[in-house]
Design an enzyme around this catalytic site. Structure first.
Site, PDB file in Angstrom:
ATOM      1  N   PRO A  75      -4.559  -6.068  -0.528  1.00 20.30           N
ATOM      2  CA  PRO A  75      -4.133  -6.125   0.879  1.00 20.30           C
ATOM      3  C   PRO A  75      -3.161  -7.269   1.135  1.00 20.30           C
ATOM      4  O   PRO A  75      -3.375  -8.400   0.695  1.00 20.30           O
ATOM      5  CB  PRO A  75      -5.460  -6.340   1.621  1.00 20.30           C
ATOM      6  CG  PRO A  75      -6.463  -5.634   0.759  1.00 20.30           C
ATOM      7  CD  PRO A  75      -6.014  -5.906  -0.653  1.00 20.30           C
ATOM      8  N   CYS A  76      -2.087  -6.947   1.864  1.00 25.24           N
ATOM      9  CA  CYS A  76      -0.970  -7.894   1.989  1.00 25.24           C
ATOM     10  C   CYS A  76      -1.034  -8.773   3.227  1.00 25.24           C
ATOM     11  O   CYS A  76      -0.282  -9.742   3.341  1.00 25.24           O
ATOM     12  CB  CYS A  76       0.351  -7.128   1.997  1.00 25.24           C
ATOM     13  SG  CYS A  76       0.541  -6.033   3.428  1.00 25.24           S
ATOM     14  N   GLN A  77      -1.915  -8.482   4.184  1.00 22.93           N
ATOM     15  CA  GLN A  77      -1.887  -9.183   5.462  1.00 22.93           C
ATOM     16  C   GLN A  77      -1.943 -10.712   5.338  1.00 22.93           C
ATOM     17  O   GLN A  77      -1.257 -11.425   6.077  1.00 22.93           O
ATOM     18  CB  GLN A  77      -3.034  -8.692   6.366  1.00 22.93           C
ATOM     19  CG  GLN A  77      -2.818  -7.316   6.954  1.00 22.93           C
ATOM     20  CD  GLN A  77      -3.139  -6.201   5.973  1.00 22.93           C
ATOM     21  OE1 GLN A  77      -3.592  -6.470   4.857  1.00 22.93           O
ATOM     22  NE2 GLN A  77      -2.903  -4.962   6.367  1.00 22.93           N
ATOM     23  N   PHE A  79      -0.547 -12.617   3.333  1.00 23.81           N
ATOM     24  CA  PHE A  79       0.706 -13.183   2.836  1.00 23.81           C
ATOM     25  C   PHE A  79       1.925 -12.677   3.597  1.00 23.81           C
ATOM     26  O   PHE A  79       3.043 -13.090   3.326  1.00 23.81           O
ATOM     27  CB  PHE A  79       0.867 -12.851   1.347  1.00 23.81           C
ATOM     28  CG  PHE A  79      -0.355 -13.159   0.538  1.00 23.81           C
ATOM     29  CD1 PHE A  79      -0.728 -14.468   0.307  1.00 23.81           C
ATOM     30  CD2 PHE A  79      -1.147 -12.141   0.029  1.00 23.81           C
ATOM     31  CE1 PHE A  79      -1.868 -14.765  -0.433  1.00 23.81           C
ATOM     32  CE2 PHE A  79      -2.282 -12.418  -0.710  1.00 23.81           C
ATOM     33  CZ  PHE A  79      -2.652 -13.745  -0.944  1.00 23.81           C
ATOM     34  N   SER A  80       1.701 -11.783   4.565  1.00 23.17           N
ATOM     35  CA  SER A  80       2.815 -11.134   5.246  1.00 23.17           C
ATOM     36  C   SER A  80       3.490 -12.067   6.243  1.00 23.17           C
ATOM     37  O   SER A  80       2.830 -12.800   6.983  1.00 23.17           O
ATOM     38  CB  SER A  80       2.321  -9.875   5.979  1.00 23.17           C
ATOM     39  OG  SER A  80       3.345  -9.317   6.756  1.00 23.17           O
TER      40      SER A  80
END
Length: 339
Positions: A75-77, A79-80
């Site tokens: 899941p990228c949240q 680091f977004s």
């Protein structure tokens, strides 16, 4: 030529874009996992393999099947650039530790591990202010892996949208001196919005479109093809947008309600598909793109079916996915060099 199909473990698999790209390149899926139960039908129908639905933190890693390669769209949240960027302070930011635990629980270390994340990953730091990339590389080196990472734009590899993602390829020291990422020059030109929209939609498929909220319906008709919220007359802006309009520098000149022209390359398809913060608006019709249209922008073929009753969740599945075409190009390169 070897006909061996490397055994693949797909973690945080979502609806299956990443896994499908590797399967199409000749990998054999032996295990897949995701926490979201509503992706099950879509994944299993299209990828033709069972997916284990459970929080991966709770999965007994010692009971997982042996794999030659592990791929993880963590899941990228955390680091977004669009989020809080709380990195490892966010529980999801430590999910790569769960992947490390998976590797050490295997009878034999997988030959290759592939991670995918947003470009903000490259500038993120952990709780000790250490760059995440450095910490990650150090942890993998301790296990005997070399690591190589690169920021790729999906549009350079036959995907009809600009989508920048970091791919980290980890491979056992004994396998290769240096890994080379796929060459974007193999694709001569990028695919425009107009080229995607010019193709007729499947005749036997219901056209599914997520309706715009009332606030957007008032503004969208004023936005020209290739334009944005700045096309909307001041008197038709919402109170919030008027406030921002009056002091653009303070709000870093946001480009809300982007409407890509048919001559342009589509922007990044996001999980939220918000008309304000993503280019989800059709160039000449006052609506969001349909489910099938955004699936095409993500390089999903028309025979890939998105199953479920919730149209917004179908947008989310597509926005969260690794484009199958990009996954295929990476998989083919890995298979050629490392298997």
């Amino acid at each position: 030529m070897s006909i061996y199909k490397p055994r693949l473990m797909g973690l945080f698999a979502g609806c299956g874009g990443f896994d499908l790209g590797f399967k199409n390149a000749g990998f054999k899926i032996v295990y897949a996992n995701d926490i979201e139960k509503t992706v099950r039908e879509t994944y299993e129908y299209n990828v033709r393999h069972k997916i284990h639905i459970e929080n991966f933190c709770n999965v007994d890693k010692s009971n997982l099947p042996s794999a030659d390669i592990v791929i993880a769209g963590v899941p990228c949240q955390p680091f977004s650039n669009a989020g809080k960027r709380d990195s490892t302070k966010n529980p999801d930011g430590n999910l790569f530790i769960q992947v490390l635990n998976t590797l050490t629980a295997q009878k034999n270390l997988p030959s290759v591990v592939v991670f995918e994340n947003v470009r903000g990953f490259l500038s993120s730091k952990d709780e000790n202010n250490t760059p995440i990339v450095e910490r990650f590389s150090f942890e993998m080196q301790k296990l005997g892996y070399k690591t190589k990472y690169q920021l790729l734009n999906a549009a350079d590899f036959g995907v009809p949208s600009n989508r920048y993602r970091v791919f980290i390829i980890c491979y056992l020291n004994k396998l290769l001196k240096d890994f080379n990422f796929p060459n974007p020059k193999l694709f001569e030109s990028k695919i425009t919005v107009g080229e995607v929209l010019s193709k007729e939609l499947p005749k036997d498929e219901e056209i599914e479109i997520w309706k715009l909220p009332p606030s957007s319906k008032k503004m969208v008709p004023f936005i020209r093809e290739g334009g944005s919220w700045k096309d909307v007359p001041y008197e038709h802006l919402s109170e919030r947008h008027r406030k921002i309009y009056k002091n653009m520098k303070k709000y870093r000149s946001p480009n809300f309600y982007r409407r890509f022209a048919r001559s342009e390359i589509m922007g990044t398809i996001t999980a939220t598909s918000s008309p304000e913060n993503s280019g989800i608006l059709h160039p000449i019709e006052d609506r969001r793109y349909s489910v099938r249209e955004i699936a095409r922008f993500q390089s999903f073929s028309d025979d890939f079916k998105f199953i479920g009753n919730s149209i917004p969740f179908k947008y989310k599945m597509i926005g969260n996915a690794v484009p199958p075409k990009l996954a295929f190009e990476i998989a083919t390169t890995i298979k050629t060099q490392l298997f």
